[in-house]
Design an enzyme around this catalytic site. Structure first.
Site, PDB file in Angstrom:
ATOM      1  N   HIS A  20       1.794   6.486 -48.354  1.00 57.99           N
ATOM      2  CA  HIS A  20       1.973   6.855 -49.766  1.00 57.99           C
ATOM      3  C   HIS A  20       0.814   6.365 -50.635  1.00 57.99           C
ATOM      4  O   HIS A  20       0.620   6.855 -51.744  1.00 57.99           O
ATOM      5  CB  HIS A  20       3.289   6.251 -50.260  1.00 57.99           C
ATOM      6  N   ASN A  66       5.971   6.810 -59.739  1.00 54.98           N
ATOM      7  CA  ASN A  66       6.753   7.759 -60.544  1.00 54.98           C
ATOM      8  C   ASN A  66       6.429   7.718 -62.037  1.00 54.98           C
ATOM      9  O   ASN A  66       6.983   8.485 -62.803  1.00 54.98           O
ATOM     10  CB  ASN A  66       8.257   7.591 -60.290  1.00 54.98           C
ATOM     11  N   ASP A  91      -0.875  11.900 -51.264  1.00 52.53           N
ATOM     12  CA  ASP A  91      -0.362  12.096 -49.908  1.00 52.53           C
ATOM     13  C   ASP A  91       0.506  13.355 -49.874  1.00 52.53           C
ATOM     14  O   ASP A  91       1.167  13.674 -50.850  1.00 52.53           O
ATOM     15  CB  ASP A  91       0.439  10.870 -49.454  1.00 52.53           C
ATOM     16  N   ASN A 112       6.721  12.532 -56.670  1.00 50.87           N
ATOM     17  CA  ASN A 112       7.000  11.921 -57.973  1.00 50.87           C
ATOM     18  C   ASN A 112       5.746  11.631 -58.790  1.00 50.87           C
ATOM     19  O   ASN A 112       5.771  11.695 -60.015  1.00 50.87           O
ATOM     20  CB  ASN A 112       7.819  10.643 -57.796  1.00 50.87           C
TER      21      ASN A 112
END
Length: 191
Positions: A20, A66, A91, A112
């Site tokens: 991530h 996020n 990613d 997000n």
């Protein structure tokens, strides 16, 4: 010409070098190649590098994934960088590890970080470099996979792809998005 390069990731040691956080790793590689240095600033770690008459403001948001849009909007406004001169590195589960894809816009695909940027800048038409991470995980284990570290088998291809992403950033600024897509979107990186 000024460009905003956004590497998406999460702050904190537990997220370092996870799938991530590949946006952070690409941003780090680009800044290191051009002998820049990140410093903590408003909503992000920020580095400014110059290359071939162009200025790159490189950010790694410190807002968590996020809320990435807060940092992106702030730095776009502060540096007066138009949306087409921004590149977000992210990613991408929907792409295999063997590929990257540069796009001029599109949906957030459930990511997000992209969703937050879209909401805060008011458009989904912004360039993004999607770093394929694959989706090799059992049902219900997506979060563990995305927040997991690369395997020993994956690491060599990840390093190759990071180097390629650095070239994509340079080409994006030097040759434009269309030519860069034609050159780099067809590349595959064997595992």
């Amino acid at each position: 010409m000024k460009y905003l390069i956004v590497g998406l990731g999460n702050i904190g040691e537990e997220y370092r070098h996870t799938r991530h956080n590949i946006g952070f790793d690409v941003a780090d590689a680009f800044v290191k190649k051009h002998e820049g240095r990140f410093e903590l600033d408003r909503l992000a770690d920020v580095a400014t590098v110059k290359w071939k008459g162009k200025v790159f403001v490189v950010i790694k948001p410190t807002t968590y994934m996020n809320l990435s849009g807060k940092a992106v909007k702030y730095w776009m406004d502060k540096e007066k960088i138009p949306v087409e001169q921004m590149l977000v590195i992210v990613d991408e589960l929907a792409l295999p590890l063997t590929t990257n894809r540069l796009r001029s816009g599109g949906s957030d695909a459930g990511h997000n970080g992209l969703k937050s940027i879209q909401e805060l800048i008011g458009t989904n038409q912004f360039p993004r470099l999607r770093f394929g991470i694959g989706n090799d995980f059992p049902k219900g284990r997506q979060v563990d996979f995305v927040l997991g570290k690369w395997t020993a088998k994956e690491e060599p291809v990840v390093l190759q792809k990071i180097d390629s992403c650095v070239e994509v950033i340079e080409s994006f600024a030097a040759a434009g998005i269309a030519r860069t897509m034609n050159t780099y979107n067809t590349l595959t990186f064997p595992l």
